[in-house]
Design an enzyme around this catalytic site. Sequence first.
Site, PDB file in Angstrom:
ATOM      1  N   SER A 252      40.964  40.492  36.200  1.00  0.00           N
ATOM      2  CA  SER A 252      41.218  41.510  37.228  1.00  0.00           C
ATOM      3  C   SER A 252      41.905  40.903  38.448  1.00  0.00           C
ATOM      4  O   SER A 252      42.831  41.503  39.010  1.00  0.00           O
ATOM      5  CB  SER A 252      39.916  42.192  37.651  1.00  0.00           C
ATOM      6  OG  SER A 252      39.448  43.032  36.631  1.00  0.00           O
TER       7      SER A 252
ATOM      8  N   HIS B  56      34.921  48.782  35.755  1.00  0.00           N
ATOM      9  CA  HIS B  56      36.140  48.310  36.408  1.00  0.00           C
ATOM     10  C   HIS B  56      35.984  48.312  37.919  1.00  0.00           C
ATOM     11  O   HIS B  56      35.362  49.210  38.483  1.00  0.00           O
ATOM     12  CB  HIS B  56      37.323  49.199  36.004  1.00  0.00           C
ATOM     13  CG  HIS B  56      37.804  48.920  34.628  1.00  0.00           C
ATOM     14  ND1 HIS B  56      37.121  49.320  33.509  1.00  0.00           N
ATOM     15  CD2 HIS B  56      38.883  48.255  34.188  1.00  0.00           C
ATOM     16  CE1 HIS B  56      37.764  48.913  32.437  1.00  0.00           C
ATOM     17  NE2 HIS B  56      38.835  48.260  32.824  1.00  0.00           N
ATOM     18  N   PRO B  57      36.590  47.321  38.567  1.00  0.00           N
ATOM     19  CA  PRO B  57      36.536  47.276  40.031  1.00  0.00           C
ATOM     20  C   PRO B  57      37.567  48.227  40.648  1.00  0.00           C
ATOM     21  O   PRO B  57      38.559  48.586  40.014  1.00  0.00           O
ATOM     22  CB  PRO B  57      36.918  45.817  40.341  1.00  0.00           C
ATOM     23  CG  PRO B  57      37.844  45.449  39.226  1.00  0.00           C
ATOM     24  CD  PRO B  57      37.294  46.167  38.003  1.00  0.00           C
TER      25      PRO B  57
ATOM     26  N   GLU C 172      45.516  40.334  37.603  1.00  0.00           N
ATOM     27  CA  GLU C 172      46.260  41.598  37.509  1.00  0.00           C
ATOM     28  C   GLU C 172      46.525  42.186  38.899  1.00  0.00           C
ATOM     29  O   GLU C 172      47.651  42.622  39.183  1.00  0.00           O
ATOM     30  CB  GLU C 172      45.489  42.582  36.627  1.00  0.00           C
ATOM     31  CG  GLU C 172      45.468  42.149  35.171  1.00  0.00           C
ATOM     32  CD  GLU C 172      44.297  42.676  34.347  1.00  0.00           C
ATOM     33  OE1 GLU C 172      44.250  42.350  33.155  1.00  0.00           O
ATOM     34  OE2 GLU C 172      43.433  43.398  34.896  1.00  0.00           O
ATOM     35  N   GLN C 173      45.503  42.175  39.761  1.00  0.00           N
ATOM     36  CA  GLN C 173      45.704  42.723  41.109  1.00  0.00           C
ATOM     37  C   GLN C 173      46.648  41.832  41.919  1.00  0.00           C
ATOM     38  O   GLN C 173      47.513  42.321  42.640  1.00  0.00           O
ATOM     39  CB  GLN C 173      44.361  42.920  41.822  1.00  0.00           C
ATOM     40  CG  GLN C 173      43.565  44.083  41.229  1.00  0.00           C
ATOM     41  CD  GLN C 173      42.488  44.626  42.136  1.00  0.00           C
ATOM     42  OE1 GLN C 173      42.637  44.640  43.362  1.00  0.00           O
ATOM     43  NE2 GLN C 173      41.402  45.105  41.539  1.00  0.00           N
TER      44      GLN C 173
ATOM     45  N   ALA D  30      51.648  47.266  33.560  1.00  0.00           N
ATOM     46  CA  ALA D  30      52.618  48.217  33.014  1.00  0.00           C
ATOM     47  C   ALA D  30      53.383  48.959  34.109  1.00  0.00           C
ATOM     48  O   ALA D  30      54.336  49.680  33.816  1.00  0.00           O
ATOM     49  CB  ALA D  30      51.911  49.225  32.107  1.00  0.00           C
ATOM     50  N   VAL D  31      52.994  48.764  35.365  1.00  0.00           N
ATOM     51  CA  VAL D  31      53.653  49.440  36.480  1.00  0.00           C
ATOM     52  C   VAL D  31      54.971  48.729  36.775  1.00  0.00           C
ATOM     53  O   VAL D  31      55.013  47.509  36.898  1.00  0.00           O
ATOM     54  CB  VAL D  31      52.744  49.449  37.734  1.00  0.00           C
ATOM     55  CG1 VAL D  31      53.475  50.048  38.928  1.00  0.00           C
ATOM     56  CG2 VAL D  31      51.459  50.204  37.453  1.00  0.00           C
TER      57      VAL D  31
ATOM     58  N   PHE E 211      39.274  54.493  40.059  1.00  0.00           N
ATOM     59  CA  PHE E 211      40.640  54.732  39.607  1.00  0.00           C
ATOM     60  C   PHE E 211      41.082  53.519  38.792  1.00  0.00           C
ATOM     61  O   PHE E 211      40.949  52.385  39.241  1.00  0.00           O
ATOM     62  CB  PHE E 211      41.556  54.901  40.821  1.00  0.00           C
ATOM     63  CG  PHE E 211      43.015  55.049  40.482  1.00  0.00           C
ATOM     64  CD1 PHE E 211      43.511  56.260  40.053  1.00  0.00           C
ATOM     65  CD2 PHE E 211      43.874  53.974  40.609  1.00  0.00           C
ATOM     66  CE1 PHE E 211      44.861  56.397  39.752  1.00  0.00           C
ATOM     67  CE2 PHE E 211      45.220  54.106  40.317  1.00  0.00           C
ATOM     68  CZ  PHE E 211      45.710  55.321  39.879  1.00  0.00           C
TER      69      PHE E 211
END
Length: 172
Positions: free
Chosen positions: A86, A69-70, A89-90, A127-128, A121
Amino acid sequence: MKLTIQEVNKLAKKDFVLFFGGIFEASPWLAEKVVGKRPFRDCEHIFQALSDAVRRVGRDKQLQLIRAHPDLVGEAARAGKLGVASASEQSGAGLLELSLEEVKWFDRYNRAYREKYAFPFILCLRAVKGDKKRAILDSFEMRLHNDEEQERAAALQEIHKIARFRLDDAVE
């Protein structure tokens, strides 16, 4: 592109691995482990097969999955080199439009986290809820108090959440 379960079950092995290799970030080896379990009944059946494969592999392979994962707001993100999922998502969490000061905060947390755990991390950004940037930074602070085993488990739990969203996006 979204596939039906019937289309998934008819994919050639190499196409299955290619299609599902990014469900768990840059880990086609997981798709290779489950391709022989077809036919799948539904999306949940695929998810369970992939999740079971993650649980069955050893600690080293799980760490390889985590390390695939990045970093959030990391160099890959700033250079536009994230994978499609990714990046989406970001971006959806507002992490690709940060001020210089906010980027510095993420850099500090990423560095502290990697120094402590030797892996990135991971948080399922989709989900946030609420103020995503603040919630993500709060998660960094909270999880930096975990021991290595707690944090490895937390990272794997977040990876499973991410994979579930991605799988739902890929299969009808």
